[in-house]
Every structure is written in C-alpha cells, then in structure tokens.
Design an enzyme around this catalytic site. Sequence first.
Site, PDB file in Angstrom:
ATOM      1  N   GLU A  27      62.893  34.805  39.550  1.00  0.00           N
ATOM      2  CA  GLU A  27      64.294  35.273  40.196  1.00  0.00           C
ATOM      3  C   GLU A  27      64.634  34.312  41.315  1.00  0.00           C
ATOM      4  O   GLU A  27      65.595  34.932  42.214  1.00  0.00           O
ATOM      5  CB  GLU A  27      64.370  36.709  40.387  1.00  0.00           C
ATOM      6  CG  GLU A  27      63.292  37.143  41.480  1.00  0.00           C
ATOM      7  CD  GLU A  27      61.970  37.492  40.994  1.00  0.00           C
ATOM      8  OE1 GLU A  27      61.377  38.322  41.557  1.00  0.00           O
ATOM      9  OE2 GLU A  27      61.687  37.039  40.013  1.00  0.00           O
ATOM     10  N   ASN A  49      65.058  45.333  36.427  1.00  0.00           N
ATOM     11  CA  ASN A  49      64.698  45.065  34.890  1.00  0.00           C
ATOM     12  C   ASN A  49      63.920  46.514  34.613  1.00  0.00           C
ATOM     13  O   ASN A  49      64.118  46.837  33.222  1.00  0.00           O
ATOM     14  CB  ASN A  49      63.385  44.005  34.805  1.00  0.00           C
ATOM     15  CG  ASN A  49      63.882  42.500  34.725  1.00  0.00           C
ATOM     16  OD1 ASN A  49      65.041  42.463  34.306  1.00  0.00           O
ATOM     17  ND2 ASN A  49      63.350  41.718  35.279  1.00  0.00           N
ATOM     18  N   ASP A  96      68.716  39.719  32.740  1.00  0.00           N
ATOM     19  CA  ASP A  96      69.311  38.361  32.611  1.00  0.00           C
ATOM     20  C   ASP A  96      70.700  38.236  33.124  1.00  0.00           C
ATOM     21  O   ASP A  96      71.048  37.028  33.727  1.00  0.00           O
ATOM     22  CB  ASP A  96      69.149  37.933  31.118  1.00  0.00           C
ATOM     23  CG  ASP A  96      67.756  37.832  30.699  1.00  0.00           C
ATOM     24  OD1 ASP A  96      66.909  37.709  31.529  1.00  0.00           O
ATOM     25  OD2 ASP A  96      67.383  38.108  29.282  1.00  0.00           O
ATOM     26  N   ASP A 156      65.981  34.351  46.798  1.00  0.00           N
ATOM     27  CA  ASP A 156      65.296  35.154  45.915  1.00  0.00           C
ATOM     28  C   ASP A 156      66.027  36.665  45.763  1.00  0.00           C
ATOM     29  O   ASP A 156      66.235  37.257  46.647  1.00  0.00           O
ATOM     30  CB  ASP A 156      63.788  35.722  46.416  1.00  0.00           C
ATOM     31  CG  ASP A 156      62.946  36.292  45.663  1.00  0.00           C
ATOM     32  OD1 ASP A 156      62.195  35.703  44.696  1.00  0.00           O
ATOM     33  OD2 ASP A 156      62.778  37.343  45.429  1.00  0.00           O
TER      34      ASP A 156
END
Length: 315
Positions: free
Chosen positions: A211, A176, A185, A168
């Site tokens: 993620e 973000n 991304d 993770d």
Amino acid sequence: MYQRLISVHLRQWGFEVTSLTDGLQAWDLLKQAHSPKLALMDWVIPKMDGTEVCRKLRERGACESYVYTILLTAKDAQGDLLKAMEAGADDYLVKPFDELELKARLMVGRRILDLQDELISARETMRYSATHDSLTGVMNRREVNEVLRRELARSKREGVPLAIALVDLDRFKSINDELGHAFGDQALREVAERLRSGLRVYDSVGRYGGEEFLLVLPGCDLSSALARAEQIRAAIAATPVRTVSKHRSVTVSMGVAVSEGSGELEAERLLNQADVALYDAKRNGRDRVEPASPIAAGFAADTQVLATNQRPGRR
C-alpha cells in the site's frame, strides 16, 4: 491521365487517395508524422525521382512510422529491379500492368502494414506491462526507482533540488479485514489515481510495494514539496472510496525528503530519509505529512535499521 485512372481504381478498392505531381511533394508529405502508410510512385517523376524518395524514407530513424512503397516503371531489366530494392522500395511493378495485379500488390502491402501495427501494439503492451503496476496503472517499483535515479543525476547536473515523498495508506490491513480485499484493491486504485491527478506533468508516481507509493518531484525544494504533498493528502482524505455496496474514507501518511542538487545523496539514502519521515507521520497520528528531520538527513544510514525494525507498527 494515367494518374487519374489509377486513382479511380484505388478509390474503388477502398483506398483513400492523395495525388501529387512530383517527388518533392511526395517526400514533404511522407516524412510527416501522420503520413499515408502506403505510397505508389513512378520511378521517374519531376524534382526527386521515386528511388530517391524511397532512400530518404529508409534513412529515417527506426522510430518513424513505416511507409510501404511500390515503384511503377517501364524499366524491366533485372539490374533496375535490384536498384529499386537497394533504394528501399518494397515492391516493383513494370508498366504496362494489369489492374488486378496492382490490386494484389496493394493488398499484400496493406496486409504487411497491418501485421506491423499488430507487432508494434504487442511490443508496446509488453513494454507497459514491464514498467507499470497491473492493479493501479502507475509505474512499478523498478521503473519509478529508475526515474528517481535519472532525476537525481539531472538534479546534480543542473544544480536544482529534487524532492520525493513516500506515501502509505493508513490502516490498510483493517480496510482489507473489514471490507474485503476487493474493496482494498479499489482503494489502492483510487489513491493511485488521486496521486496522479495531483501531480505536474513532469512529476512521477509509482507503486513502491503493498500500500506504499513513491512520488518523484523534480525542482521542488522542501517547502514547495511539503505544500504539494499536503494538497495531495487533503484531496485523498476529502472523498470516500466507494464501490456499489460499500464506502469508506481513506487517508495517507507521507514522508518527504529533498536532495539539494549537490549529488551527495544517493537514491537509497534519500529513500531512507523519506522512510524515516513516513514513520514519524505514522507515529504522530497518521493522515499527515512529515519532512525528513536534520538528524535523519545527517545520519540516514544509521537510522535505516531502526526504521526497518519499526516498520510493522506504522500501519
């Protein structure tokens, strides 16, 4: 003489030509993986006639590349035409024939082969899209779960261990929020590529959701799985993710669990053990690898609700 004359025409029409003298040579060439896709053969040739070569080509599995065959013969009865088609020939030309008629038949064969290549390419594109994540290029959740189930079955059958690791990205929401979703991304793509480059050819990686990624490591016991996971974790942390205008170091937390080949652990229980270990890695500071604890291994089903309820706090 006749073969040389046809070869001259074929080369003039843009075909690459391989000339052979008997049917056995033709079969030995055409059964190879990268053989010519278009074969022009006499019906009657030494060692193996043209219809037998056609029959052998059609008896191969559907996964083999298709060879379009045209038989040349002096036989002109309707029964002969039917016999050639039943043997697997795609076309049939009676001697003597006009060279332009031969060229037309060859053009039809080449067009059919081109269409087949397009269909195969479209099928492979659809198959890839159905099994891979469009953003990162690694397997999607459904496919990596199928790989895990197959590897668990093999682990049980052969009595060898199987390790998995849930991976993770740490603090992905802040990535973000601070740098934008385009950078997020790119971070996912970079991490996926680094995961993939750190694996053996028979290991697997898939995007498990958001993620989170899942690694499937056949033949790894706990110590070897932890060592490999640590190498991958360090490699991800070592180099920042960069775009044209931004860069940031990213880290991952990993939870590792192992099935020892006894068959007692189903995929869901093994995944839950890795999930609990991943939560431990988050709770213990992130950017680290944690193994499934003996308690988690013994009571995986009981800890599933706890791990699910606590998941939002582990980012």
